[in-house]
Design a protein around this motif. Structure first.
Motif, PDB file in Angstrom:
ATOM      1  N   GLY A  51      -3.435  11.239   3.434  1.00  0.00           N
ATOM      2  CA  GLY A  51      -4.659  10.453   3.392  1.00  0.00           C
ATOM      3  C   GLY A  51      -4.784   9.614   2.132  1.00  0.00           C
ATOM      4  N   THR A  52      -3.653   9.310   1.495  1.00  0.00           N
ATOM      5  CA  THR A  52      -3.684   8.591   0.222  1.00  0.00           C
ATOM      6  C   THR A  52      -3.395   7.098   0.359  1.00  0.00           C
TER       7      THR A  52
ATOM      8  N   ALA B 211       0.170   9.882   5.959  1.00  0.00           N
ATOM      9  CA  ALA B 211      -0.127   9.021   4.809  1.00  0.00           C
ATOM     10  C   ALA B 211      -1.498   8.367   4.952  1.00  0.00           C
ATOM     11  N   TYR B 212      -1.814   7.919   6.165  1.00  0.00           N
ATOM     12  CA  TYR B 212      -3.088   7.234   6.398  1.00  0.00           C
ATOM     13  C   TYR B 212      -4.259   8.207   6.511  1.00  0.00           C
ATOM     14  N   PHE B 213      -4.085   9.258   7.289  1.00  0.00           N
ATOM     15  CA  PHE B 213      -5.236  10.071   7.692  1.00  0.00           C
ATOM     16  C   PHE B 213      -5.201  11.512   7.204  1.00  0.00           C
TER      17      PHE B 213
ATOM     18  N   PRO C  53      -4.857   1.228   7.875  1.00  0.00           N
ATOM     19  CA  PRO C  53      -4.237  -0.058   8.216  1.00  0.00           C
ATOM     20  C   PRO C  53      -5.236  -1.155   8.581  1.00  0.00           C
ATOM     21  N   VAL C  54      -6.470  -0.800   8.798  1.00  0.00           N
ATOM     22  CA  VAL C  54      -7.497  -1.799   9.073  1.00  0.00           C
ATOM     23  C   VAL C  54      -7.781  -2.630   7.819  1.00  0.00           C
ATOM     24  N   VAL C  55      -7.578  -2.031   6.649  1.00  0.00           N
ATOM     25  CA  VAL C  55      -7.868  -2.720   5.385  1.00  0.00           C
ATOM     26  C   VAL C  55      -7.041  -4.005   5.244  1.00  0.00           C
TER      27      VAL C  55
ATOM     28  N   ASP D  95       0.836  -1.204   0.000  1.00  0.00           N
ATOM     29  CA  ASP D  95       0.000   0.000   0.000  1.00  0.00           C
ATOM     30  C   ASP D  95       0.874   1.257   0.000  1.00  0.00           C
ATOM     31  N   PHE D  96       1.922   1.270   0.815  1.00  0.00           N
ATOM     32  CA  PHE D  96       2.817   2.433   0.833  1.00  0.00           C
ATOM     33  C   PHE D  96       3.549   2.583  -0.501  1.00  0.00           C
ATOM     34  N   ARG D  97       3.987   1.493  -1.073  1.00  0.00           N
ATOM     35  CA  ARG D  97       4.736   1.562  -2.342  1.00  0.00           C
ATOM     36  C   ARG D  97       3.880   2.101  -3.492  1.00  0.00           C
TER      37      ARG D  97
END
Length: 127
Positions: free
Chosen positions: A99-100, A89-91, A104-106, A40-42
Motif C-alpha cells: 500500500g505504499t 504495492a497499490y492496496f 493508479p488513478v492518481v 511512482d514504483f521507482r
C-alpha cells in the motif's frame, strides 16, 4: 441551397479528421501515464522492480460505424513477472505491508488536464 450541401459535406468530414487527430493524442497520453506510474514504483523502497513491468497499449475498437480509441496502462505480467506484486504495492495485503505506491488513478488525474487540452487542440478549427 448549395451552401447547405457544402456545410453538410464539411460536417461529414469532421469525424474522420477528428479521429485522425485523436489517434495522435491517445498514445502520447498513454506514454506519459506510463512514465508517471513507473516513477511512482521507482520511489517505493520495496516495489521498485515493478516499474519495469509497466507498459501501455493503444486499442482501436469499432462497432456499427462507431469507433473507440482507448489506452490500457499498467503492470503487465507478460512484460515482467514482478507485475504480480502491483496489487500489494497499490492496496496492501491482509498482512502488514504494501500500500505504499499511489493508486493508479492518481497518474490518470494528473494527466487529465493535459489530455483535455490536447483533445481541445485536436478539435480546433474543424467546425
Amino acid at each position: 441551397m448549395n451552401e447547405i450541401h457544402e456545410l453538410a459535406r464539411d460536417l461529414g468530414q469532421v469525424p474522420g479528421e477528428l479521429a485522425r487527430n485523436v489517434e495522435k493524442v491517445i498514445p502520447k497520453t498513454g506514454l506519459e501515464m506510463k512514465k508517471r506510474m513507473q516513477a511512482d514504483f521507482r520511489k517505493s523502497r520495496h516495489f521498485k522492480q515493478v516499474a519495469k513491468s509497466v507498459d501501455y497499449e493503444v486499442k482501436r475498437l469499432g462497432f456499427g460505424g462507431d469507433s473507440v480509441i482507448q489506452v490500457e496502462i499498467g503492470p503487465n505480467k507478460n512484460r515482467d513477472t514482478s507485475a504480480s506484486l502491483a496489487g500489494i504495492a497499490y492496496f496492501g495485503s491482509s498482512k502488514a505491508g504494501g500500500g505504499t505506491v499511489p493508486d493508479p488513478v492518481v497518474p490518470m488525474r494528473l494527466e487529465a488536464p493535459k489530455f483535455f487540452g490536447f483533445m481541445e487542440m485536436a478539435a480546433e478549427g474543424l467546425l
